[in-house]
Scaffold this active site. Structure first.
Site, PDB file in Angstrom:
ATOM      1  N   LYS A   1       0.857  -1.188   0.000  1.00 36.56           N
ATOM      2  CA  LYS A   1       0.000   0.000   0.000  1.00 36.56           C
ATOM      3  C   LYS A   1       0.890   1.234   0.000  1.00 36.56           C
ATOM      4  O   LYS A   1       1.792   1.368   0.847  1.00 36.56           O
ATOM      5  CB  LYS A   1      -0.859  -0.026   1.256  1.00 36.56           C
ATOM      6  CG  LYS A   1      -2.191   0.661   1.137  1.00 36.56           C
ATOM      7  CD  LYS A   1      -2.882   0.519   2.484  1.00 36.56           C
ATOM      8  CE  LYS A   1      -4.342   0.805   2.403  1.00 36.56           C
ATOM      9  NZ  LYS A   1      -4.923   0.838   3.754  1.00 36.56           N
TER      10      LYS A   1
HETATM   11  C1  E4P Z   1      -8.139   1.874   3.667  1.00 40.31           C
HETATM   12  O1  E4P Z   1      -7.498   0.954   3.216  1.00 40.31           O
HETATM   13  C2  E4P Z   1      -7.938   2.458   5.001  1.00 40.31           C
HETATM   14  O2  E4P Z   1      -7.265   1.509   5.805  1.00 40.31           O
HETATM   15  C3  E4P Z   1      -9.195   2.791   5.750  1.00 40.31           C
HETATM   16  O3  E4P Z   1     -10.351   2.409   5.040  1.00 40.31           O
HETATM   17  C4  E4P Z   1      -9.244   4.137   6.376  1.00 40.31           C
HETATM   18  O4  E4P Z   1     -10.470   4.324   7.023  1.00 40.31           O
HETATM   19  P1  E4P Z   1     -10.735   5.476   8.090  1.00 40.31           P
HETATM   20  O5  E4P Z   1     -11.003   6.742   7.358  1.00 40.31           O
HETATM   21  O6  E4P Z   1     -11.944   4.991   8.841  1.00 40.31           O
HETATM   22  O7  E4P Z   1      -9.516   5.566   8.957  1.00 40.31           O
END
Ligand code: E4P
Length: 231
Positions: A83
């Site tokens: 990522k």
């Molecule tokens: C995506 O891969 C992220 O890990 C995640 O969805 C972030 O979500 P949040 O805005 O609830 O922290």
């Protein structure tokens, strides 16, 4: 649409993976920072449990640092997807890792322009955050629809991950838009189970069956015989 679980918590993945609904997982530095234990071991266990793409995020800000971390993370498990946060360094890293055959999930994408760049850099997945858009009073479903339409019309092949999911309606909206994946916290996956008519219906079936105890005997006997025959 495929469902991924968005967590760094192994127990949550064990619980939800048992339902048979998960195709993958995503973690991020904030999610992993909430957990005890070795993050590498957690990520590997999550990979085994979901048996599919599992995103682990780089944290360096320079290109070389992100490349080194991405290659190291990829070696943790065959299901690892690296990522990479969206920015110009991230684009360079995405192109390099993709050219090495390492799948990349480009994250923190909030607009069609960013999604187009991520896809052009070769990202296998583009993560578009819904909840964080809603937090600043931007209609996340409208932005997601625009991103999906833009990538498809532009002939881009990256899969769209609807991320930052805060409630079940986000997932329904993402599915209707045609997103390939929604990555969802365990809490929201549990909320998806609920409907008052399901509980009411199950209670009525139970009560009606219990009103005929001889039928209960019959099903018990049928089951016992089958188990005995199977050894
Ligand atoms: C995506 O891969 C992220 O890990 C995640 O969805 C972030 O979500 P949040 O805005 O609830 O922290």
């Amino acid at each position: 649409m495929r469902l991924f679980i968005d967590t760094g918590n192994v127990a949550e993945v064990e619980e939800i993976a048992a339902w048979g609904v998960l195709s993958g997982a995503t973690t991020n530095p904030s999610l992993l920072a909430k957990e005890d234990g070795d993050p590498g071991e957690s990520i590997k266990r999550i990979c085994d449990l979901v048996g599919g793409p599992t995103s682990a995020e780089v944290v360096s800000e320079d290109v070389q640092g992100m490349l080194d971390e991405g290659r190291a993370l990829r070696e943790l498990h065959k299901h690892i997807v690296v990522k990479v946060p969206f920015n110009k360094e991230g684009l360079e890293v995405t192109r390099a890792l993709t050219d090495e055959g390492i799948p990349v999930n480009m994250t923190l994408v909030f607009s069609p322009n960013q999604a187009l760049l991520a896809a052009a850099a070769g990202a296998t997945y583009v993560s578009c955050f819904m909840g964080r858009l809603d937090d600043i009073s931007i209609d996340s479903a409208a932005v997601l629809a625009e991103i999906a339409e833009t990538l498809r019309a532009g002939g881009m092949t990256s899969e769209i991950i609807a991320a930052s999911i805060r409630h079940p309606e986000h997932i329904v909206a993402a599915a209707r838009i045609g997103c390939e994946i929604a990555t969802t916290p365990a809490k929201v996956l549990r909320q998806m189970l609920n409907h008052p008519l399901t509980d009411e219906g199950a209670e009525k079936f139970r009560a009606d069956w219990q009103s005929r105890p001889e039928f209960g005997e019959w099903l018990g006997e049928l089951t016992r015989k089958r188990l005995a025959a199977a050894g």
